[in-house]
Write a protein that holds these residues in place. Structure first.
Motif, mmCIF file in Angstrom:
data_model
loop_
_atom_site.group_PDB
_atom_site.id
_atom_site.type_symbol
_atom_site.label_atom_id
_atom_site.label_comp_id
_atom_site.label_asym_id
_atom_site.label_seq_id
_atom_site.Cartn_x
_atom_site.Cartn_y
_atom_site.Cartn_z
ATOM 1 N N GLY A 1 5.667 -10.990 8.443
ATOM 2 C CA GLY A 1 5.590 -10.683 9.866
ATOM 3 C C GLY A 1 6.449 -11.547 10.755
ATOM 4 N N CYS A 2 7.327 -12.361 10.160
ATOM 5 C CA CYS A 2 8.229 -13.173 10.985
ATOM 6 C C CYS A 2 9.286 -12.267 11.614
ATOM 7 N N THR A 3 10.076 -12.825 12.495
ATOM 8 C CA THR A 3 11.071 -12.047 13.225
ATOM 9 C C THR A 3 11.986 -11.264 12.286
ATOM 10 N N HIS A 4 12.515 -11.935 11.270
ATOM 11 C CA HIS A 4 13.475 -11.301 10.368
ATOM 12 C C HIS A 4 12.804 -10.240 9.504
ATOM 13 N N ASP A 5 11.553 -10.471 9.146
ATOM 14 C CA ASP A 5 10.797 -9.490 8.374
ATOM 15 C C ASP A 5 10.592 -8.213 9.188
ATOM 16 N N VAL A 6 10.174 -8.365 10.444
ATOM 17 C CA VAL A 6 9.934 -7.195 11.297
ATOM 18 C C VAL A 6 11.231 -6.428 11.545
ATOM 19 N N GLN A 7 12.324 -7.145 11.782
ATOM 20 C CA GLN A 7 13.608 -6.469 11.974
ATOM 21 C C GLN A 7 13.971 -5.631 10.751
ATOM 22 N N PHE A 8 13.822 -6.221 9.584
ATOM 23 C CA PHE A 8 14.170 -5.537 8.344
ATOM 24 C C PHE A 8 13.252 -4.347 8.082
ATOM 25 N N GLU A 9 11.951 -4.556 8.155
ATOM 26 C CA GLU A 9 11.011 -3.486 7.828
ATOM 27 C C GLU A 9 11.044 -2.360 8.859
ATOM 28 N N THR A 10 11.344 -2.691 10.127
ATOM 29 C CA THR A 10 11.508 -1.646 11.143
ATOM 30 C C THR A 10 12.686 -0.754 10.794
ATOM 31 N N MET A 11 13.809 -1.364 10.455
ATOM 32 C CA MET A 11 14.996 -0.607 10.069
ATOM 33 C C MET A 11 14.719 0.272 8.856
ATOM 34 N N MET A 12 14.093 -0.292 7.843
ATOM 35 C CA MET A 12 13.839 0.452 6.606
ATOM 36 C C MET A 12 12.903 1.641 6.835
ATOM 37 N N LYS A 13 11.891 1.452 7.650
ATOM 38 C CA LYS A 13 10.932 2.529 7.907
ATOM 39 C C LYS A 13 11.540 3.627 8.773
ATOM 40 N N GLU A 14 12.203 3.207 9.873
ATOM 41 C CA GLU A 14 12.716 4.189 10.829
ATOM 42 C C GLU A 14 13.926 4.954 10.310
ATOM 43 N N GLU A 15 14.796 4.277 9.568
ATOM 44 C CA GLU A 15 16.038 4.916 9.142
ATOM 45 C C GLU A 15 15.984 5.505 7.736
ATOM 46 N N PHE A 16 15.115 4.949 6.877
ATOM 47 C CA PHE A 16 15.132 5.393 5.483
ATOM 48 C C PHE A 16 13.754 5.801 4.964
ATOM 49 N N GLY A 17 12.720 5.636 5.768
ATOM 50 C CA GLY A 17 11.384 6.037 5.349
ATOM 51 C C GLY A 17 10.833 5.199 4.208
ATOM 52 N N ILE A 18 11.333 3.979 4.064
ATOM 53 C CA ILE A 18 10.899 3.094 2.977
ATOM 54 C C ILE A 18 10.089 1.946 3.570
ATOM 55 N N THR A 19 8.927 1.683 2.988
ATOM 56 C CA THR A 19 8.064 0.611 3.469
ATOM 57 C C THR A 19 7.666 -0.310 2.325
ATOM 58 N N SER A 20 7.004 -1.398 2.680
ATOM 59 C CA SER A 20 6.593 -2.380 1.669
ATOM 60 C C SER A 20 5.238 -2.018 1.081
ATOM 61 N N GLU A 21 4.924 -2.661 -0.023
ATOM 62 C CA GLU A 21 3.632 -2.425 -0.671
ATOM 63 C C GLU A 21 2.469 -2.785 0.242
ATOM 64 N N ARG A 22 2.698 -3.675 1.177
ATOM 65 C CA ARG A 22 1.649 -4.086 2.114
ATOM 66 C C ARG A 22 1.079 -2.905 2.883
ATOM 67 N N ILE A 23 1.919 -1.893 3.146
ATOM 68 C CA ILE A 23 1.446 -0.689 3.845
ATOM 69 C C ILE A 23 1.682 0.540 2.951
ATOM 70 N N ASP A 24 1.328 0.362 1.674
ATOM 71 C CA ASP A 24 1.345 1.450 0.679
ATOM 72 C C ASP A 24 2.739 2.000 0.402
ATOM 73 N N GLY A 25 3.747 1.142 0.554
ATOM 74 C CA GLY A 25 5.098 1.543 0.221
ATOM 75 C C GLY A 25 5.496 1.040 -1.154
ATOM 76 N N SER A 26 6.808 1.015 -1.397
ATOM 77 C CA SER A 26 7.291 0.680 -2.739
ATOM 78 C C SER A 26 7.982 -0.673 -2.836
ATOM 79 N N MET A 27 8.417 -1.244 -1.703
ATOM 80 C CA MET A 27 9.128 -2.519 -1.770
ATOM 81 C C MET A 27 8.157 -3.679 -1.955
ATOM 82 N N LYS A 28 8.495 -4.557 -2.885
ATOM 83 C CA LYS A 28 7.700 -5.769 -3.093
ATOM 84 C C LYS A 28 8.219 -6.850 -2.142
ATOM 85 N N HIS A 29 7.314 -7.662 -1.613
ATOM 86 C CA HIS A 29 7.684 -8.660 -0.613
ATOM 87 C C HIS A 29 7.206 -10.033 -1.041
ATOM 88 N N VAL A 30 8.111 -10.997 -1.021
ATOM 89 C CA VAL A 30 7.760 -12.395 -1.258
ATOM 90 C C VAL A 30 8.335 -13.216 -0.107
#
Length: 332
Positions: free
Chosen positions: A145-174
């Motif tokens: 949820g840091c600034t860079h995380d939100v920027q990245f995940e916003t782009m991925m969700k809005e432009e490519f429909g890809i999300t992280s496992e945290r919200i039932d998506g496929s990308m793993k996050h560390v």
């Protein structure tokens, strides 16, 4: 009995006096005033480095004020330090500032520090040619949820429909410190990274990764403050002159960066070496500098839009209202 009562009265009086002084700068052992400023060892925070190196706070604060500096690896620790009074102010990413404000922290953003500087890097050999190739891959950011995380995940969700496992998506996050991302790439532990400068340029220079999405194309890449100057509402209310002095020094530092970019780069190289024990080359800093704009002007509307994105990604449980967070009176 009388002796015991006297001791208790003395202790009580001491606690009351200590509480009375908690809303302003602390006093050092010799009785002089003392404040502490915080920032991160990132290029977005060069204003903090310049202000420290050039002793700019000494030019704006009352004579005799001792200025200390504290360096932070991430936003959570910084915000805790603000809330507990460990530091009087400093630079942090907008994500942690907004998240803590929404959670009830009594803070104000009184200036910006910079914009830009977030880059999405793909590990060399991970066979990621475009952002859509990040499906089922592992990415790293400084914090959830840091600034860079939100920027990245916003782009991925809005432009490519890809999300992280945290919200039932496929990308793993560390998560991990940006200074370690190059070694993480070399070890093959992660496939991609959402990186603050100068660490993206370090990865580029060392050849362990390639730019997948540059700053201009990341969500809020060139409009969102990459760093904001934060202090407590208590300090703003009870000691506005001190806040003005602090912001004036920050403004001096920002103007110095614009007027003396080469000297500012040298200061950044030296300070990052002191703090992280990593010596960055001039070419790395030059490359990183191109992705950043140093400014103390802050746009509250952009911050609100960014907070809404954080909510839509479920980093926030309630729809955010940032009314009262930004106070631009000290930079006008």
């Amino acid at each position: 009995m009388k002796k015991l009562l006297l001791v208790m009265a003395f202790v009580t009086l001491s606690l009351v006096l200590a509480a009375c002084g908690s809303s302003e700068e602390s006093a050092s052992s010799d009785g002089s005033k003392e404040i502490t400023i915080g920032y991160f060892p990132n290029i977005n925070h060069v204003a903090g480095m310049v202000a420290e190196e050039k002793k700019l706070y000494a030019e704006t604060l009352p004579d005799g004020t001792k200025v200390n500096y504290k360096y932070f690896p991430g936003g959570a620790a910084f915000m805790t330090a603000i809330e507990t009074g460990e530091i009087e102010g400093g630079l942090v990413g907008p994500g942690p500032a907004m998240n803590h404000f929404i959670s009830g922290a009594k803070i104000n953003i009184v200036a910006a520090g910079s914009t830009g500087g977030t880059v999405i890097m793909a590990r060399k050999g991970a066979n990621i040619e475009a952002p859509k190739g990040l499906k089922d891959k592992t990415f790293i950011s400084p914090h959830v949820g840091c600034t860079h995380d939100v920027q990245f995940e916003t782009m991925m969700k809005e432009e490519f429909g890809i999300t992280s496992e945290r919200i039932d998506g496929s990308m793993k996050h560390v998560t991990g410190k940006p200074a370690t991302y190059h070694s993480m790439f070399v070890a093959g532990n992660v496939d991609a990274a959402t990186v603050p400068e100068p660490w993206a340029s370090v990865i580029e220079a060392k050849g362990s990764g390639e730019v997948l999405v540059d700053t201009a194309d990341v969500a809020y890449g060139e409009t969102l403050p990459a760093a904001v100057f934060v202090t407590s509402q208590d300090l703003v209310k009870n000691n506005p002159d001190m806040v003005q002095s602090i912001v004036d020094a920050h403004k001096k530092a920002t103007e110095f960066i614009k007027d003396n970019p080469e000297e500012a780069k040298t200061i950044a190289i030296d300070k990052i070496k002191d703090i992280t024990d990593q010596k960055l080359s001039k070419s790395v800093i030059d490359n990183a500098w191109e992705r950043i704009d140093f400014t103390y002007e802050v746009n509250g509307d952009v911050l609100q839009d960014f907070a809404n994105s954080s909510y839509e990604l479920e980093f926030l449980k309630e729809k955010p209202d940032l009314e009262g967070l930004v106070d631009t009176s000290f930079v006008e």
